[in-house]
Design a protein around this motif. Sequence first.
Motif, PDB file in Angstrom:
ATOM      1  N   ALA A  61       1.107  -0.748   0.281  1.00 16.45           N
ATOM      2  CA  ALA A  61      -0.051   0.561  -0.324  1.00 16.45           C
ATOM      3  C   ALA A  61       0.623   1.386   0.143  1.00 16.45           C
ATOM      4  CB  ALA A  61      -1.348  -0.153   1.521  1.00 16.45           C
ATOM      5  N   PRO A  62       0.836   1.909  -1.249  1.00 14.61           N
ATOM      6  CA  PRO A  62       1.343   3.007  -0.684  1.00 14.61           C
ATOM      7  C   PRO A  62       1.831   4.262   0.132  1.00 14.61           C
ATOM      8  CG  PRO A  62      -0.232   2.660  -3.181  1.00 14.61           C
ATOM      9  CD  PRO A  62       0.139   1.918  -1.922  1.00 14.61           C
ATOM     10  N   VAL A  63       0.591   4.358   0.786  1.00 18.36           N
ATOM     11  CA  VAL A  63       0.267   4.765   2.041  1.00 18.36           C
ATOM     12  C   VAL A  63       1.167   4.498   2.989  1.00 18.36           C
ATOM     13  CG1 VAL A  63      -1.099   6.339   4.144  1.00 18.36           C
ATOM     14  CG2 VAL A  63      -2.086   5.463   1.645  1.00 18.36           C
ATOM     15  N   LEU A  64       1.342   3.327   3.061  1.00 15.91           N
ATOM     16  CA  LEU A  64       2.114   3.102   4.061  1.00 15.91           C
ATOM     17  C   LEU A  64       3.460   2.817   3.789  1.00 15.91           C
ATOM     18  CD1 LEU A  64       0.349  -0.505   4.997  1.00 15.91           C
ATOM     19  CD2 LEU A  64       0.343   1.626   6.444  1.00 15.91           C
ATOM     20  N   THR A  65       3.822   2.907   2.955  1.00 16.76           N
ATOM     21  CA  THR A  65       5.053   3.016   2.142  1.00 16.76           C
ATOM     22  C   THR A  65       5.768   4.456   2.571  1.00 16.76           C
ATOM     23  OG1 THR A  65       4.678   2.683   0.080  1.00 16.76           O
ATOM     24  CG2 THR A  65       5.490   0.756   0.886  1.00 16.76           C
ATOM     25  N   ALA A  66       5.004   5.385   1.819  1.00 23.25           N
ATOM     26  CA  ALA A  66       5.057   6.705   2.628  1.00 23.25           C
ATOM     27  C   ALA A  66       5.259   7.433   3.621  1.00 23.25           C
ATOM     28  CB  ALA A  66       3.626   7.409   1.418  1.00 23.25           C
ATOM     29  N   VAL A  67       4.623   6.462   4.168  1.00 16.88           N
ATOM     30  CA  VAL A  67       4.543   6.670   6.104  1.00 16.88           C
ATOM     31  C   VAL A  67       6.470   6.548   6.317  1.00 16.88           C
ATOM     32  CG1 VAL A  67       4.343   6.446   8.148  1.00 16.88           C
ATOM     33  CG2 VAL A  67       2.902   6.729   6.135  1.00 16.88           C
ATOM     34  N   VAL A  68       6.387   5.185   6.270  1.00 19.38           N
ATOM     35  CA  VAL A  68       8.164   4.737   6.315  1.00 19.38           C
ATOM     36  C   VAL A  68       8.907   5.967   5.603  1.00 19.38           C
ATOM     37  CG1 VAL A  68       9.702   2.710   6.621  1.00 19.38           C
ATOM     38  CG2 VAL A  68       7.023   2.642   6.554  1.00 19.38           C
ATOM     39  N   VAL A  69       8.776   6.045   4.088  1.00 21.49           N
ATOM     40  CA  VAL A  69      10.204   6.680   3.745  1.00 21.49           C
ATOM     41  C   VAL A  69       9.651   7.788   4.392  1.00 21.49           C
ATOM     42  CG1 VAL A  69      10.831   7.930   1.185  1.00 21.49           C
ATOM     43  CG2 VAL A  69      10.163   5.186   2.207  1.00 21.49           C
ATOM     44  N   ALA A  70       8.714   8.750   4.622  1.00 30.67           N
ATOM     45  CA  ALA A  70       8.738  10.255   5.044  1.00 30.67           C
ATOM     46  C   ALA A  70       9.466  10.617   6.211  1.00 30.67           C
ATOM     47  CB  ALA A  70       7.539  10.529   4.518  1.00 30.67           C
ATOM     48  N   THR A 109     -11.590  12.217  -3.751  1.00 32.03           N
ATOM     49  CA  THR A 109     -12.240  11.478  -4.172  1.00 32.03           C
ATOM     50  C   THR A 109     -12.482  10.183  -4.856  1.00 32.03           C
ATOM     51  OG1 THR A 109     -12.706  12.037  -6.725  1.00 32.03           O
ATOM     52  CG2 THR A 109     -13.316  13.794  -4.448  1.00 32.03           C
ATOM     53  N   THR A 110     -11.022   9.392  -4.417  1.00 29.53           N
ATOM     54  CA  THR A 110     -10.706   8.343  -4.471  1.00 29.53           C
ATOM     55  C   THR A 110     -10.035   7.468  -3.495  1.00 29.53           C
ATOM     56  OG1 THR A 110      -8.903   8.592  -6.179  1.00 29.53           O
ATOM     57  CG2 THR A 110     -10.606   8.963  -6.752  1.00 29.53           C
ATOM     58  N   ILE A 111     -10.210   8.261  -2.403  1.00 29.64           N
ATOM     59  CA  ILE A 111      -9.959   7.271  -1.605  1.00 29.64           C
ATOM     60  C   ILE A 111     -10.915   6.171  -0.889  1.00 29.64           C
ATOM     61  CG2 ILE A 111     -11.420   8.461   0.461  1.00 29.64           C
ATOM     62  CD1 ILE A 111      -8.249   8.815   2.032  1.00 29.64           C
ATOM     63  N   SER A 112     -10.607   4.946  -0.281  1.00 25.34           N
ATOM     64  CA  SER A 112     -11.051   3.755  -0.043  1.00 25.34           C
ATOM     65  C   SER A 112     -11.079   3.739   1.237  1.00 25.34           C
ATOM     66  CB  SER A 112      -9.975   2.287  -0.598  1.00 25.34           C
ATOM     67  OG  SER A 112      -8.313   2.541  -0.220  1.00 25.34           O
ATOM     68  N   ASP A 113     -11.728   2.975   1.713  1.00 25.09           N
ATOM     69  CA  ASP A 113     -11.721   2.886   2.860  1.00 25.09           C
ATOM     70  C   ASP A 113     -10.970   1.856   3.741  1.00 25.09           C
ATOM     71  OD1 ASP A 113     -14.862   2.645   2.945  1.00 25.09           O
ATOM     72  OD2 ASP A 113     -15.318   0.786   2.208  1.00 25.09           O
ATOM     73  N   GLY A 114      -9.931   1.501   2.919  1.00 21.70           N
ATOM     74  CA  GLY A 114      -8.859   0.962   4.338  1.00 21.70           C
ATOM     75  C   GLY A 114      -7.553   1.720   3.871  1.00 21.70           C
ATOM     76  N   ASP A 115      -7.546   3.206   2.772  1.00 18.53           N
ATOM     77  CA  ASP A 115      -7.114   3.978   3.344  1.00 18.53           C
ATOM     78  C   ASP A 115      -7.562   5.075   4.086  1.00 18.53           C
ATOM     79  OD1 ASP A 115      -5.341   3.665   0.599  1.00 18.53           O
ATOM     80  OD2 ASP A 115      -6.263   4.932  -0.763  1.00 18.53           O
ATOM     81  N   LEU A 116      -8.575   5.421   4.377  1.00 13.54           N
ATOM     82  CA  LEU A 116     -10.212   5.915   5.052  1.00 13.54           C
ATOM     83  C   LEU A 116      -8.944   6.230   6.431  1.00 13.54           C
ATOM     84  CD1 LEU A 116     -11.246   8.062   5.392  1.00 13.54           C
ATOM     85  CD2 LEU A 116     -13.292   7.065   5.333  1.00 13.54           C
ATOM     86  N   THR A 117      -9.099   4.399   7.134  1.00  9.54           N
ATOM     87  CA  THR A 117      -8.696   3.928   7.473  1.00  9.54           C
ATOM     88  C   THR A 117      -7.315   4.798   8.350  1.00  9.54           C
ATOM     89  OG1 THR A 117     -10.398   2.097   8.053  1.00  9.54           O
ATOM     90  CG2 THR A 117      -8.547   2.057   9.246  1.00  9.54           C
ATOM     91  N   VAL A 118      -6.024   4.410   7.480  1.00 12.81           N
ATOM     92  CA  VAL A 118      -4.789   4.583   7.640  1.00 12.81           C
ATOM     93  C   VAL A 118      -4.843   5.614   8.035  1.00 12.81           C
ATOM     94  CG1 VAL A 118      -2.606   4.554   7.298  1.00 12.81           C
ATOM     95  CG2 VAL A 118      -3.849   2.718   6.757  1.00 12.81           C
ATOM     96  N   VAL A 119      -5.628   6.908   6.860  1.00 13.25           N
ATOM     97  CA  VAL A 119      -5.723   8.414   7.692  1.00 13.25           C
ATOM     98  C   VAL A 119      -5.909   8.772   8.776  1.00 13.25           C
ATOM     99  CG1 VAL A 119      -6.807  10.292   6.528  1.00 13.25           C
ATOM    100  CG2 VAL A 119      -6.028   8.975   4.897  1.00 13.25           C
ATOM    101  N   ALA A 120      -6.777   8.462   9.244  1.00 17.39           N
ATOM    102  CA  ALA A 120      -7.613   8.212  10.757  1.00 17.39           C
ATOM    103  C   ALA A 120      -6.997   8.312  11.639  1.00 17.39           C
ATOM    104  CB  ALA A 120      -9.152   7.699  10.278  1.00 17.39           C
ATOM    105  N   ILE A 121      -6.448   7.360  11.462  1.00 22.77           N
ATOM    106  CA  ILE A 121      -5.468   6.285  12.756  1.00 22.77           C
ATOM    107  C   ILE A 121      -4.205   7.191  13.062  1.00 22.77           C
ATOM    108  CG2 ILE A 121      -4.279   4.896  13.419  1.00 22.77           C
ATOM    109  CD1 ILE A 121      -6.120   2.522  12.580  1.00 22.77           C
ATOM    110  N   LEU A 122      -3.817   7.765  11.950  1.00 28.30           N
ATOM    111  CA  LEU A 122      -2.784   8.382  11.571  1.00 28.30           C
ATOM    112  C   LEU A 122      -2.667  10.385  12.628  1.00 28.30           C
ATOM    113  CD1 LEU A 122      -0.012   7.270   8.782  1.00 28.30           C
ATOM    114  CD2 LEU A 122       0.069   6.519  10.706  1.00 28.30           C
ATOM    115  N   ALA A 123      -3.654  10.377  11.851  1.00 27.43           N
ATOM    116  CA  ALA A 123      -5.077  11.844  11.761  1.00 27.43           C
ATOM    117  C   ALA A 123      -4.724  12.236  12.998  1.00 27.43           C
ATOM    118  CB  ALA A 123      -5.469  12.110  11.585  1.00 27.43           C
ATOM    119  N   VAL A 124      -5.742  11.491  14.688  1.00 27.41           N
ATOM    120  CA  VAL A 124      -6.131  11.550  15.890  1.00 27.41           C
ATOM    121  C   VAL A 124      -4.372  11.075  16.230  1.00 27.41           C
ATOM    122  CG1 VAL A 124      -6.543   9.895  17.458  1.00 27.41           C
ATOM    123  CG2 VAL A 124      -8.097  10.026  15.626  1.00 27.41           C
ATOM    124  N   ILE A 125      -3.846  10.106  15.940  1.00 29.58           N
ATOM    125  CA  ILE A 125      -2.142  10.384  16.399  1.00 29.58           C
ATOM    126  C   ILE A 125      -1.057  11.716  16.997  1.00 29.58           C
ATOM    127  CG2 ILE A 125       0.573   9.367  16.546  1.00 29.58           C
ATOM    128  CD1 ILE A 125      -1.032   6.486  15.769  1.00 29.58           C
TER     129      ILE A 125
END
Length: 283
Positions: A60-69, A125-141
């Motif tokens: 998942a690009p969101v996860l690899t982006a988190v690690v590399v960033a 507008t193309t964000i998936s349920d999985g992406d939304l879950t990751v976004v929500a968790i990281l944002a809350v942190i």
Amino acid sequence: MIELLDYDFMRRALVAAVFTGLAAPAIGTFLVQRRLALLGDGIGHVALTGVALGLLTGVAPVLTAVVVAVLGAVVIELLRMFGRTSGDVALAILFYGGLAGGVLLTDLADESASVLNNYLFGSITTISDGDLTVVAILAVIVIALAVGLSPQLFALCQDEEHARVSGVPVRVYSILIAVLAAVTITVAMRTVGLLLVSALMVVPVAAAQQLTRSFRATHAAAMAIGLFAALGGVVSSYEIDTQPGPTIVLLALTVFAVAALLATTTRRLRSRRHPVDFARGDI
């Protein structure tokens, strides 16, 4: 306008906008205080390499982006602390290296440029349920740490030497700010895009500074403005058929322009009501 709630993708977009609008200014306030407003741009380009790495490996690009960033943010902060390279030079190196690495890895993954555009300019507008879950968790942190540790982080940003003498672990908190900025960028990359995310971290803070005097008020107002810009941008983009990312940023810039105008007008009115009397020695 209520009809947009009938669509699943718009409901996901609005929820993502809420988290992004709150998280970006929450950490962006500290970046502005430390005069590191462009840090988001540098980390954003590094995150692009993470996205491309995800496309290449099938992760998942969101996860690899988190690690590399996060790794890129830590490297920038360590170079600033211990290296002979100045902060802006280190930022420029990662800026261009991240962009080149992202394009190269995308080519190796046989992906088209349009795929990168979804991350460069946002595609909420193309964000998936999985992406939304990751976004929500990281944002809350991010929000929890930025708000919960605001006294310590403010002390660091206001006067690093004084904070060190007072017993604040300056290096730890400096790295924490960089890491939270990296996480925030990956949270916002599907909302406003990697090229525009820095604007959502900086512009609401700049607008809040026009209207407030204390740090706490600025922090709260910046998050409120970020939330307004994110939600308003998504709704406006739906109504006028534009891309959400640029619409969000332009709305934030509009708020800044209005705030700056109000602040200027208020100062002029005050100066007219209380003119300086040189004869009495008011100065």
